[in-house]
Design a protein around this motif. Sequence first.
Motif, PDB file in Angstrom:
ATOM      1  N   GLN A  35     -48.214  68.238  -5.895  1.00  0.00           N
ATOM      2  CA  GLN A  35     -47.299  67.194  -5.439  1.00  0.00           C
ATOM      3  C   GLN A  35     -46.206  67.775  -4.549  1.00  0.00           C
ATOM      4  N   ASP A  36     -45.723  68.977  -4.896  1.00  0.00           N
ATOM      5  CA  ASP A  36     -44.704  69.633  -4.063  1.00  0.00           C
ATOM      6  C   ASP A  36     -45.238  69.908  -2.658  1.00  0.00           C
ATOM      7  N   LEU A  37     -46.501  70.329  -2.569  1.00  0.00           N
ATOM      8  CA  LEU A  37     -47.103  70.592  -1.259  1.00  0.00           C
ATOM      9  C   LEU A  37     -47.308  69.294  -0.483  1.00  0.00           C
ATOM     10  N   ILE A  38     -47.667  68.231  -1.212  1.00  0.00           N
ATOM     11  CA  ILE A  38     -47.809  66.931  -0.556  1.00  0.00           C
ATOM     12  C   ILE A  38     -46.474  66.497   0.035  1.00  0.00           C
ATOM     13  N   GLU A  39     -45.405  66.664  -0.748  1.00  0.00           N
ATOM     14  CA  GLU A  39     -44.081  66.273  -0.266  1.00  0.00           C
ATOM     15  C   GLU A  39     -43.677  67.105   0.950  1.00  0.00           C
ATOM     16  N   LYS A  40     -44.031  68.382   0.929  1.00  0.00           N
ATOM     17  CA  LYS A  40     -43.703  69.248   2.067  1.00  0.00           C
ATOM     18  C   LYS A  40     -44.413  68.780   3.332  1.00  0.00           C
ATOM     19  N   ILE A  41     -45.712  68.476   3.199  1.00  0.00           N
ATOM     20  CA  ILE A  41     -46.472  67.975   4.342  1.00  0.00           C
ATOM     21  C   ILE A  41     -45.939  66.617   4.782  1.00  0.00           C
ATOM     22  N   ASN A  42     -45.671  65.744   3.804  1.00  0.00           N
ATOM     23  CA  ASN A  42     -45.185  64.411   4.130  1.00  0.00           C
ATOM     24  C   ASN A  42     -43.865  64.467   4.884  1.00  0.00           C
ATOM     25  N   LYS A  43     -43.015  65.423   4.502  1.00  0.00           N
ATOM     26  CA  LYS A  43     -41.716  65.563   5.159  1.00  0.00           C
ATOM     27  C   LYS A  43     -41.907  65.878   6.639  1.00  0.00           C
ATOM     28  N   ALA A  44     -42.785  66.831   6.924  1.00  0.00           N
ATOM     29  CA  ALA A  44     -43.043  67.199   8.325  1.00  0.00           C
ATOM     30  C   ALA A  44     -43.693  66.042   9.072  1.00  0.00           C
ATOM     31  N   ASP A  45     -44.667  65.370   8.423  1.00  0.00           N
ATOM     32  CA  ASP A  45     -45.325  64.227   9.054  1.00  0.00           C
ATOM     33  C   ASP A  45     -44.330  63.114   9.335  1.00  0.00           C
ATOM     34  N   GLU A  46     -43.472  62.869   8.346  1.00  0.00           N
ATOM     35  CA  GLU A  46     -42.511  61.782   8.466  1.00  0.00           C
ATOM     36  C   GLU A  46     -41.594  61.999   9.661  1.00  0.00           C
ATOM     37  N   GLU A  47     -41.136  63.232   9.832  1.00  0.00           N
ATOM     38  CA  GLU A  47     -40.252  63.521  10.958  1.00  0.00           C
ATOM     39  C   GLU A  47     -40.966  63.269  12.287  1.00  0.00           C
ATOM     40  N   ARG A  48     -42.235  63.681  12.363  1.00  0.00           N
ATOM     41  CA  ARG A  48     -42.992  63.467  13.585  1.00  0.00           C
ATOM     42  C   ARG A  48     -43.230  61.975  13.839  1.00  0.00           C
ATOM     43  N   HIS A  49     -43.544  61.253  12.760  1.00  0.00           N
ATOM     44  CA  HIS A  49     -43.819  59.836  12.912  1.00  0.00           C
ATOM     45  C   HIS A  49     -42.554  59.057  13.275  1.00  0.00           C
ATOM     46  N   TYR A  50     -41.417  59.456  12.701  1.00  0.00           N
ATOM     47  CA  TYR A  50     -40.169  58.792  13.060  1.00  0.00           C
ATOM     48  C   TYR A  50     -39.800  59.078  14.516  1.00  0.00           C
ATOM     49  N   HIS A  51     -40.225  60.225  15.021  1.00  0.00           N
ATOM     50  CA  HIS A  51     -39.971  60.517  16.427  1.00  0.00           C
ATOM     51  C   HIS A  51     -40.703  59.508  17.315  1.00  0.00           C
ATOM     52  N   HIS A  52     -41.935  59.145  16.928  1.00  0.00           N
ATOM     53  CA  HIS A  52     -42.670  58.134  17.687  1.00  0.00           C
ATOM     54  C   HIS A  52     -41.955  56.780  17.608  1.00  0.00           C
ATOM     55  N   LEU A  53     -41.396  56.466  16.431  1.00  0.00           N
ATOM     56  CA  LEU A  53     -40.634  55.228  16.312  1.00  0.00           C
ATOM     57  C   LEU A  53     -39.399  55.266  17.210  1.00  0.00           C
ATOM     58  N   GLU A  54     -38.743  56.426  17.266  1.00  0.00           N
ATOM     59  CA  GLU A  54     -37.575  56.578  18.139  1.00  0.00           C
ATOM     60  C   GLU A  54     -37.948  56.259  19.588  1.00  0.00           C
ATOM     61  N   THR A  58     -53.944  68.444   3.894  1.00  0.00           N
ATOM     62  CA  THR A  58     -54.045  68.463   5.349  1.00  0.00           C
ATOM     63  C   THR A  58     -52.781  67.912   5.980  1.00  0.00           C
ATOM     64  N   ASP A  59     -52.506  68.404   7.160  1.00  0.00           N
ATOM     65  CA  ASP A  59     -51.275  68.082   7.868  1.00  0.00           C
ATOM     66  C   ASP A  59     -51.423  66.768   8.624  1.00  0.00           C
ATOM     67  N   GLY A  60     -51.154  65.670   7.913  1.00  0.00           N
ATOM     68  CA  GLY A  60     -51.140  64.365   8.565  1.00  0.00           C
ATOM     69  C   GLY A  60     -52.484  63.823   8.955  1.00  0.00           C
ATOM     70  N   GLU A  61     -53.563  64.329   8.368  1.00  0.00           N
ATOM     71  CA  GLU A  61     -54.891  63.866   8.760  1.00  0.00           C
ATOM     72  C   GLU A  61     -55.705  63.513   7.534  1.00  0.00           C
ATOM     73  N   ASP A  62     -56.140  62.265   7.473  1.00  0.00           N
ATOM     74  CA  ASP A  62     -56.987  61.803   6.381  1.00  0.00           C
ATOM     75  C   ASP A  62     -58.432  62.121   6.727  1.00  0.00           C
ATOM     76  N   ILE A  63     -59.038  63.054   5.973  1.00  0.00           N
ATOM     77  CA  ILE A  63     -60.402  63.467   6.297  1.00  0.00           C
ATOM     78  C   ILE A  63     -61.430  62.830   5.367  1.00  0.00           C
ATOM     79  N   ASN A  64     -60.964  61.915   4.511  1.00  0.00           N
ATOM     80  CA  ASN A  64     -61.870  61.172   3.628  1.00  0.00           C
ATOM     81  C   ASN A  64     -62.768  62.103   2.816  1.00  0.00           C
TER      82      ASN A  64
END
Length: 597
Positions: free
Chosen positions: A347-366, A266-272
């Motif tokens: 794991q490759d798909l996780i990294e791909k999602i994490n990369k997109a999430d990370e960029e969005r989250h760093y934007h909030h930090l910015e 999932t794209d940045g969402e923990d659905i438990n």
Amino acid sequence: MNNAELISPHISPRILGNIASLYNDTNRVFMEYIDNSIDSAENFLNQDEEIYSKSIDIKVEYAGSNYGNGKITITDNCTGMDSSGLLRIIKEIGNSDKKEQPWTNGQFGYGIYSFMAICKDIEIISKVENNPPQIVKLNRDILNTDHIEDVKFIPPIECERHLFEYKSGTKVTLTNIKNTYWRDIDLSKLQSEIEKHFELLLSRANINVSLISNGNPFARCGSFNYDSFTGEIYSDFLNELKVPGRGGAIKTFNISNPLKVFIKITDGEDINKRPVIITKGRRIAEIKDLRSFKSENKQVIWNHPNVTGYIDIQDFLDPTIARNDFRNNDKSKALFSYLIDIESLIQDLIEKINKADEERHYHHLENELNKALSSLAKLDTKILKYRTDIITGNEIPLVDGASGQELVEGFGGKDRNEGQGGGSGNGIGENEGEGIGPDGESGNIPADNSPGDAPKNQESDNPYEDSSSKGRKTRKSGFNVRIVDRPPNKIKSPRTGEIIEQRSILSGDTIEIFKQHPDFQNRIQKSRTKSHKIGQRMLTYLSGEMTVHYKDMFHNKMGQPEYDKWMFVDLTDSIYQLEKMLSPLIGENLSDLGEND
């Protein structure tokens, strides 16, 4: 032939109580009886269209106020059983006829006795169409004996018709529930368990599983909708599986009913909802909880909060008697070998999602960094009484004693003839623009107007403005802070002559902080789920990089003071100010920033 005496094994009925202890989850017991109802509903299922020919109703009713008067009832309107069928399920332990039917789940013939794990008594009323209902009662104590011959079952008997509401079906009532288990009953958790346990079956048309609390509707169980979450998908259909055999030979299993693999990141969402193994439409266990599955990546992959889905193995593997794991054999080894093989792909798909999430989250930090820098500029403006006003339209501010044609050189551009330039104001007068700060913030750079030099006939929005002059309302200039994910720029050090990687640069109106710089990477903290956290060292690092460019810009506009230690005191004061403003972020996950934006 020797004269050795043939000895028949003696098995005590007490073993059923020991087997019942495998059910250490109250909800798992209820699931056994719901499972039996769904089994019975298969007679009405169109397999090709996944639709029942009649509306299937399965009700789980919670009644009572305490363990003394409390009871749980599971009722269905499915096929039902006659007296001989009822007698068979209570007597033929370990010899279920359901194991001969590939579409049903039961195979041990033990599930009827799972009640012994949590309560003393069970009552079963069942009815086939056009026949009166039959009732049978069991008490756990009748099995507390040494010899099977001593167990005396009261056979099913006919009961009054009003005791069963449907034309056909079965009602199971559990009473005398142990106090500890009664306190464990939570209908919300039970709903969640039902929806997870039968998720594929609940997606069929014409089936309704509902919960009732003391006569009032509580919830209707629904199937899980994976499409409601965005993300990356790994899917596969398996017609064969392989496992290394003896002497290096490969053993191949051809599978008549293909196994379906569906994994979603999932794209940045923990659905438990971690990935599960499903057999015949029922969950066996989450992959991370399978003791028979040996993988170094159980927690990293199969317990990742953004990884969900299922592997539907049909009837390929044999579950254990508690149906929470699989028997250890070549088939299970072949499946687990496949799971290990696909871990790198997931794991490759996780990294791909994490990369997109990370960029969005760093934007909030910015955004948080920009707000802090803007606050620091206001602080400097208050102390030094410098204004940062600049026009937003075509009008030109009047300078004291001027004719009105002169241009004010300030942050946001030298030439304001264009007035509505699309730039954001770079703070050094190179680009045209409105001169507004990031995300609509007021500017974060003090302008070079000296105290008492306020433009006449101009209304300032500087909160520290003490002029009464009126005019065109203006906005403030500033620059952005960005955390960029690219290799750092390199420069020749003026001190050593060596080529060094820059930690940050001022590019036009943007402070660019290089995330790939080793000093940045060394300050990244990661949570168990690999989410980046904001630590004290990272906060100090960002404050320092921002302050260097801010103060460089400040002194370039105000004039470079002669060297003395107060230059460094001023620099460190600003770092500490930023650090203090940003301190509430310490310990926060980047993913938590911007949730309320």
